[in-house]
Design a protein around this motif. Sequence first.
Motif, PDB file in Angstrom:
ATOM      1  N   PRO A  13       0.805  -1.240   0.000  1.00  0.00           N
ATOM      2  CA  PRO A  13       0.000   0.000   0.000  1.00  0.00           C
ATOM      3  C   PRO A  13       0.831   1.279   0.000  1.00  0.00           C
ATOM      4  N   THR A  15       1.831   3.160   2.427  1.00  0.00           N
ATOM      5  CA  THR A  15       1.354   4.181   3.376  1.00  0.00           C
ATOM      6  C   THR A  15       2.298   4.341   4.559  1.00  0.00           C
ATOM      7  N   ASN A  16       3.259   3.422   4.679  1.00  0.00           N
ATOM      8  CA  ASN A  16       4.242   3.460   5.773  1.00  0.00           C
ATOM      9  C   ASN A  16       3.571   3.564   7.151  1.00  0.00           C
ATOM     10  N   CYS A  17       2.525   2.790   7.347  1.00  0.00           N
ATOM     11  CA  CYS A  17       1.753   2.906   8.594  1.00  0.00           C
ATOM     12  C   CYS A  17       2.435   2.209   9.780  1.00  0.00           C
ATOM     13  N   LYS A  18       3.432   1.371   9.510  1.00  0.00           N
ATOM     14  CA  LYS A  18       4.256   0.694  10.529  1.00  0.00           C
ATOM     15  C   LYS A  18       3.545  -0.463  11.258  1.00  0.00           C
ATOM     16  N   CYS A  20       3.071  -3.381  10.452  1.00  0.00           N
ATOM     17  CA  CYS A  20       3.744  -4.670  10.257  1.00  0.00           C
ATOM     18  C   CYS A  20       4.994  -4.777  11.130  1.00  0.00           C
ATOM     19  N   CYS A  25       7.059   0.684   4.161  1.00  0.00           N
ATOM     20  CA  CYS A  25       6.666  -0.450   3.312  1.00  0.00           C
ATOM     21  C   CYS A  25       7.903  -1.023   2.615  1.00  0.00           C
ATOM     22  N   PHE A  28       9.684  -3.327   4.920  1.00  0.00           N
ATOM     23  CA  PHE A  28       8.931  -4.579   5.026  1.00  0.00           C
ATOM     24  C   PHE A  28       9.127  -5.416   3.753  1.00  0.00           C
ATOM     25  N   CYS A  42       1.188  -7.654   7.172  1.00  0.00           N
ATOM     26  CA  CYS A  42       0.631  -6.375   6.681  1.00  0.00           C
ATOM     27  C   CYS A  42      -0.880  -6.535   6.548  1.00  0.00           C
TER      28      CYS A  42
END
Length: 445
Positions: A13, A15-18, A20, A25, A28, A42
Amino acid sequence: MALTGLQIQKLLPKTNCKECGSNTCLAFAMKLAAKKAELSECPYASDEAKKILGAASEPPVKCIELGSEKKLKIGAETVLYRHEKTFVNQTALAVNINDTDSAESIDTTLIAIRDYVLERVGEKLIVDMVGITQKGDNADAFAALAKKAWDTTKRPLVLRSADAKALVTAAAAVKGSGSVLVAATDETAELLKAAAIDNGHSLAVTAADLDGVASLTTKLKDGGFNNLLLCFNTYSLAEQFQTSSIARKAALKDEFKPLGYPSVTFIETDNIFDGTVAATTEVSKYGGICVLLNFDPAQLAPLMTLRLNIYTDPQKPIQVEPKVYPVGEPKSDSPVFVTTNFSLTYFIVSGEIENSGSSAWLVIPECEGMSVLTAWAAGKFSGASIAKFVKSVGLEEQVTTREIIIPGYVAQISGELEESLPGWKVIVGPQEAGDIEGFVKARIK
Ligand code: SF4
């Protein structure tokens, strides 16, 4: 085709939402490419990513999980040679029992399998599985033996019969044991696939040659069942070695999925030397399960020791728990030794103290499993760190002696240790563990 980190990142995605556990990303994606993470970590991966990455991130040799709790794992290897990285799941060792063996012999062997434990550098090694071979013609007796073996040992079984219906009966008798059925042919594949699925087992496949094996695994996988093992039809040690190597090379180097499964092999010779050579070959290259003909500790002990050496991750030294170990029956005024928590070091030093006929306390601080000189060079075995550990475990309350013996190789830390441990005298011991016995006899007794 294995995907690179950048190729994988394009499917994520971004979005680098962390969530995971990675900061980005891309990070990851790099972990996925190195097979150090699972896509399921993820939560936002698209169906398209799952489809593409699911296939690409599968290890080239499928991991097969055996046993009721799926704790015994075989396969999942990613390299041909241990020095390239590490081998992941060691060859499972099984001991065979025939349904034509005498009742007394069966009972004795099952109990011997259940109770056998070999201790090596702190690891407890056991017989992983029990092989049950049908040689008679009574399917119910075969199934009853399988059930008895499972009830007695609680180890997953390798159920072997040329009679597919007998295998189906035995598979049902040990439902949930996570065993292996050996072996499906083109004719029996559908029947045995159903038995494996219904009862939670894996299925080995066999054919006259590798092409036949590959076509059978493809057929079963396309039919929705993929918990498969390979059983090669070979007639000599050389042929077995060659076939096994070709299959593994095809899976790893050519990414040929139909041969990307662990194998199961039966040692048939009753000559212990020939049998051990054959089993050694399986452990070294590239056996998934090796079924030994008989229970024989003289064969098991060297095989398990060899296996431990081959499958130990060289990047993760075997360690013992950091603590103060009593060697013999030490009293409060017994001598105090200190060394690192590398298992081999611990067992050699404690063994040499025991050989001296003396009892002692052996202080083992946390050194990340390194040997003495490596730990010292890495700053993990310094006067300050040893003193900190001695204080944290309350050694000063446990013993009345105020002398601590350090390995001769790190004599240079004696000053720092004395400064950090006021009231203690540091004695420099021998450099080599082999000299501990003489040292103890000369200095302490
Ligand atoms: Fe990117 Fe998915 Fe990790 Fe979030 S959880 S940082 S979207 S890979």
